[in-house]
Design an enzyme around this catalytic site. Structure first.
Site, PDB file in Angstrom:
ATOM      1  N   TYR A  21       6.751  -8.662   8.101  1.00 62.35           N
ATOM      2  CA  TYR A  21       6.385  -7.078   8.474  1.00 62.35           C
ATOM      3  C   TYR A  21       6.721  -6.619   9.807  1.00 62.35           C
ATOM      4  O   TYR A  21       6.389  -7.562  10.776  1.00 62.35           O
ATOM      5  CB  TYR A  21       4.983  -6.934   8.059  1.00 62.35           C
ATOM      6  CG  TYR A  21       4.416  -7.384   6.791  1.00 62.35           C
ATOM      7  CD1 TYR A  21       4.357  -6.480   5.631  1.00 62.35           C
ATOM      8  CD2 TYR A  21       3.903  -8.603   6.495  1.00 62.35           C
ATOM      9  CE1 TYR A  21       4.054  -6.769   4.477  1.00 62.35           C
ATOM     10  CE2 TYR A  21       3.452  -8.866   5.233  1.00 62.35           C
ATOM     11  CZ  TYR A  21       3.646  -7.852   4.109  1.00 62.35           C
ATOM     12  OH  TYR A  21       2.973  -8.393   2.857  1.00 62.35           O
ATOM     13  N   ASP A  72       0.897  -1.091   0.098  1.00 61.72           N
ATOM     14  CA  ASP A  72       0.032  -0.105   0.080  1.00 61.72           C
ATOM     15  C   ASP A  72       0.857   1.187  -0.142  1.00 61.72           C
ATOM     16  O   ASP A  72       2.053   1.368   0.621  1.00 61.72           O
ATOM     17  CB  ASP A  72      -1.023  -0.039   1.213  1.00 61.72           C
ATOM     18  CG  ASP A  72      -2.022  -1.011   1.266  1.00 61.72           C
ATOM     19  OD1 ASP A  72      -2.299  -1.231   0.013  1.00 61.72           O
ATOM     20  OD2 ASP A  72      -2.305  -1.675   2.385  1.00 61.72           O
ATOM     21  N   ASP A  74      -6.402   1.898   8.000  1.00 62.71           N
ATOM     22  CA  ASP A  74      -4.924   2.319   8.313  1.00 62.71           C
ATOM     23  C   ASP A  74      -5.311   3.971   7.993  1.00 62.71           C
ATOM     24  O   ASP A  74      -6.198   4.235   8.231  1.00 62.71           O
ATOM     25  CB  ASP A  74      -3.960   1.851   7.066  1.00 62.71           C
ATOM     26  CG  ASP A  74      -4.651   2.006   5.794  1.00 62.71           C
ATOM     27  OD1 ASP A  74      -5.603   2.980   5.453  1.00 62.71           O
ATOM     28  OD2 ASP A  74      -3.554   1.855   4.753  1.00 62.71           O
ATOM     29  N   ARG A 118      -3.551  -4.762   7.681  1.00 65.38           N
ATOM     30  CA  ARG A 118      -4.539  -3.970   7.973  1.00 65.38           C
ATOM     31  C   ARG A 118      -5.697  -4.690   8.571  1.00 65.38           C
ATOM     32  O   ARG A 118      -6.263  -3.929   9.681  1.00 65.38           O
ATOM     33  CB  ARG A 118      -5.137  -3.372   6.699  1.00 65.38           C
ATOM     34  CG  ARG A 118      -4.132  -2.213   6.476  1.00 65.38           C
ATOM     35  CD  ARG A 118      -4.916  -1.341   5.010  1.00 65.38           C
ATOM     36  NE  ARG A 118      -5.064  -2.164   3.868  1.00 65.38           N
ATOM     37  CZ  ARG A 118      -5.978  -2.036   3.087  1.00 65.38           C
ATOM     38  NH1 ARG A 118      -7.012  -1.284   2.971  1.00 65.38           N
ATOM     39  NH2 ARG A 118      -6.081  -2.759   1.926  1.00 65.38           N
TER      40      ARG A 118
END
Length: 235
Positions: free
Chosen positions: A76, A48, A90, A182
């Site tokens: 991540y 993203d 987010d 997310r």
């Protein structure tokens, strides 16, 4: 000499790029494609715009390997912010529905992390590129339409909170392809009882490729320029 240069990248290269903040994954592809002046350049897994980190780019014949790279395990790091939610899960949208987060404890977060470790059924976010009846669901979401998305099987093999600075909590996740961090943030917020959203995200690994081996965009463009010069000189 130009033909030899072009064929080298068309034969295939793998570029490891540290995607800049606010760039889309396609922004990176387009920049590299225009620099290389070849048609076949693709990435192995979208990040993203508000995420940074590892983006694998394949050129030329190596674009056939994209699905192979996409299927690999990913790692991540980032932060969740507790005490509110956002429509996109987010910071692409404004926080809302604020609630008190002061009662959250380290022990509670450890319990929640264990709850979301292993094989899970996860519902993707409405604001995602998934197609429903031939249309991207984020396009429907922007029109105010609510679409029921089916849960998908994902595997989270490691999930830990590494630093707690409420309302911000730092995390590390190792997961299968198709996992939406997310959605994980939103689900964790529900479990905590006060809501949460993803406030920062960095992809640190795809398979055996780690972020410390990647290039910034400036470094990648400089490397490409040097490669072109070398090829043009016939070395």
């Amino acid at each position: 000499m130009q033909a030899a240069q072009k064929n080298t990248f068309e034969d295939g290269q793998v570029l490891l790029i540290n995607k800049p903040l606010e760039w889309t994954s396609f922004d990176v592809v387009r920049k590299i494609r225009n620099t290389l002046k070849i048609k076949k350049v693709g990435h192995a897994g979208t990040l993203d715009p508000l995420a940074t980190g590892m983006l694998i780019l394949c050129t030329g014949k190596f674009t056939k390997r994209i699905n192979e790279y996409m299927a690999q395990e990913k790692e991540y790091t980032g932060t969740f912010t507790f005490g509110a939610v956002t429509p996109t899960y987010d910071l692409e949208s404004e926080p809302q529905d604020f609630k008190d987060h002061s009662s959250i404890t380290t022990e509670q977060l450890q319990t929640i992390a264990a709850q979301f470790t292993g094989e899970l059924m996860q519902v993707p976010p409405m604001h995602s590129a998934i197609k429903k009846d031939g249309k991207r669901v984020y396009e429907l979401a922007r029109k105010g339409q609510t679409i029921e998305l089916d849960p998908r099987r994902v595997v989270i093999s490691a999930f830990e909170f590494t630093k707690i600075e409420l309302p911000v909590v730092h995390f590390r996740v190792v997961c299968s392809t198709g996992t939406y961090i997310r959605s994980l943030a939103n689900d964790v917020g529900k479990a905590a009882g006060c809501g949460a959203y993803l406030s920062s995200l960095c992809r640190t690994r795809i398979g055996e490729f780690t972020l410390d081996r990647s290039m910034t965009m400036d470094e990648a463009l400089e490397w490409i320029a040097k490669e072109k010069e070398t090829m043009d000189n016939g070395k």
